[in-house]
Design an enzyme around this catalytic site. Structure first.
Site, mmCIF file in Angstrom:
data_model
loop_
_atom_site.group_PDB
_atom_site.id
_atom_site.type_symbol
_atom_site.label_atom_id
_atom_site.label_comp_id
_atom_site.label_asym_id
_atom_site.label_seq_id
_atom_site.Cartn_x
_atom_site.Cartn_y
_atom_site.Cartn_z
ATOM 1 N N ARG A 164 -0.973 -9.740 12.991
ATOM 2 C CA ARG A 164 -1.442 -8.641 12.126
ATOM 3 C C ARG A 164 -2.283 -9.204 10.978
ATOM 4 O O ARG A 164 -3.268 -8.601 10.572
ATOM 5 C CB ARG A 164 -0.244 -7.855 11.578
ATOM 6 C CG ARG A 164 0.423 -7.029 12.655
ATOM 7 C CD ARG A 164 1.756 -6.507 12.198
ATOM 8 N NE ARG A 164 1.636 -5.475 11.195
ATOM 9 C CZ ARG A 164 2.627 -5.129 10.379
ATOM 10 N NH1 ARG A 164 3.783 -5.742 10.445
ATOM 11 N NH2 ARG A 164 2.451 -4.166 9.509
ATOM 12 N N LYS A 222 0.839 -1.209 0.000
ATOM 13 C CA LYS A 222 0.000 0.000 0.000
ATOM 14 C C LYS A 222 0.875 1.262 0.000
ATOM 15 O O LYS A 222 0.616 2.192 -0.744
ATOM 16 C CB LYS A 222 -0.927 0.019 1.227
ATOM 17 C CG LYS A 222 -1.901 -1.138 1.276
ATOM 18 C CD LYS A 222 -2.884 -0.991 2.427
ATOM 19 C CE LYS A 222 -2.271 -1.099 3.809
ATOM 20 N NZ LYS A 222 -1.686 -2.413 4.144
ATOM 21 N N ARG A 240 -9.333 0.827 8.872
ATOM 22 C CA ARG A 240 -9.003 -0.574 9.096
ATOM 23 C C ARG A 240 -10.124 -1.328 9.783
ATOM 24 O O ARG A 240 -10.000 -2.529 10.024
ATOM 25 C CB ARG A 240 -7.750 -0.668 9.960
ATOM 26 C CG ARG A 240 -6.469 -0.914 9.132
ATOM 27 C CD ARG A 240 -5.363 -0.944 10.112
ATOM 28 N NE ARG A 240 -4.159 -1.606 9.790
ATOM 29 C CZ ARG A 240 -3.055 -1.008 9.337
ATOM 30 N NH1 ARG A 240 -3.076 0.235 8.977
ATOM 31 N NH2 ARG A 240 -1.946 -1.684 9.219
ATOM 32 N N ARG A 268 11.272 -3.642 11.912
ATOM 33 C CA ARG A 268 10.251 -3.076 12.779
ATOM 34 C C ARG A 268 9.806 -4.122 13.788
ATOM 35 O O ARG A 268 9.684 -5.285 13.461
ATOM 36 C CB ARG A 268 9.031 -2.641 11.936
ATOM 37 C CG ARG A 268 9.081 -1.190 11.549
ATOM 38 C CD ARG A 268 8.056 -0.825 10.499
ATOM 39 N NE ARG A 268 6.710 -1.327 10.722
ATOM 40 C CZ ARG A 268 5.684 -1.070 9.903
ATOM 41 N NH1 ARG A 268 5.863 -0.315 8.832
ATOM 42 N NH2 ARG A 268 4.493 -1.561 10.142
ATOM 43 N N ARG A 272 11.492 -7.563 5.518
ATOM 44 C CA ARG A 272 11.384 -6.104 5.407
ATOM 45 C C ARG A 272 12.337 -5.410 6.382
ATOM 46 O O ARG A 272 12.469 -5.818 7.527
ATOM 47 C CB ARG A 272 9.935 -5.699 5.710
ATOM 48 C CG ARG A 272 9.687 -4.232 5.509
ATOM 49 C CD ARG A 272 8.256 -3.995 5.179
ATOM 50 N NE ARG A 272 7.419 -3.927 6.363
ATOM 51 C CZ ARG A 272 6.166 -3.475 6.333
ATOM 52 N NH1 ARG A 272 5.611 -3.102 5.196
ATOM 53 N NH2 ARG A 272 5.459 -3.432 7.429
#
Ligand code: AMP
Length: 211
Positions: free
Chosen positions: A167, A13, A88, A156, A123
């Site tokens: 998540r 996104k 969300r 992260r 990531r």
């Protein structure tokens, strides 16, 4: 143009939003970035949000709705914006509707869970400027160092394996129902987000009718 980008964490996104910002000249509103900024500055919102974010849970709707309401008052939102990671929940979508926010489209970037797990595990993020890399698909020029600002890259906290699973579960339970919500308003557009960044950008622009 007022757009919502939907999709699981790691669907791309943010990357699509960056591309659309360049093409459309409207700001990206990433609630994740706003919250990370608040955490870094130690504001009351940041202190409250951190616990939820570290666990991979959603920050309560009232906090998000307040943060977004304030952001939408900035003059740069006058010609439109691209929501990245907001709404969300159905509650958040209803709050936008109640505030009179009329969106043009909700674009859902479709990526299966196995691919998300692969992506988020690799990531790496720059804690200084927010640039995002991937150890396999988008490595920085020098390992572990941000190309843009030279800071040391981090994983992260919410990209660790247990948090990623949480998540994803949260996405399916709380956020995915938004597809039906926007479909019923005739605003849902879906694109395949599994290909390369370039392919997904092309599919996104095509779906939105942007040359
Ligand atoms: P993101 O960078 O969009 O993946 O967001 C990182 C984290 O911030 C999420 O896992 C949530 O904890 C929190 N967050 C961001 N946007 C929202 C939102 N619209 N509603 C609730 N929590 C959010």
């Amino acid at each position: 143009m007022r757009l919502i980008l939907l999709g699981p964490p790691g669907a791309g996104k943010g990357t699509q939003a960056e591309e659309l910002v360049k093409r459309l000249g409207v700001p990206q509103i990433s609630t994740g970035d706003i919250l990370r900024g608040a955490v870094k500055q130690g504001t009351p919102v940041g202190l409250k949000a951190k616990l939820y974010m570290d666990a991979g849970d959603l920050v309560p709707d009232d906090v998000i709705i307040g943060v977004v309401k304030e952001r939408l008052m900035s003059p740069d939102c006058g010609n439109g914006y691209i929501f990245d990671g907001m709404p969300r929940t159905i509650n958040q979508a209803e709050a936008l509707d109640e505030q009179g926010v009329v969106i043009d489209a909700a674009l859902s970037i479709e990526v299966p869970d196995e691919e998300i797990l692969r992506r988020l595990g690799g990531r790496r993020t720059c804690p200084e400027c927010g640039a995002v890399y991937h150890v396999v698909t988008k490595p920085p020029l020098a390992p572990g160092i941000c190309d843009a600002c030279g800071a040391a890259l981090i994983t992260r906290k919410d990209d660790d394996p247990d948090t990623i699973s949480n998540r994803l579960m949260t996405y399916h339970k709380e956020t995915e129902p938004l597809k039906a919500y926007y479909k019923s308003q005739g605003k849902l557009i879906t694109v395949n987000g599994v290909g390369s960044v370039g392919e997904t950008v092309a599919a996104t622009l095509d779906a939105l009718g942007i040359a």
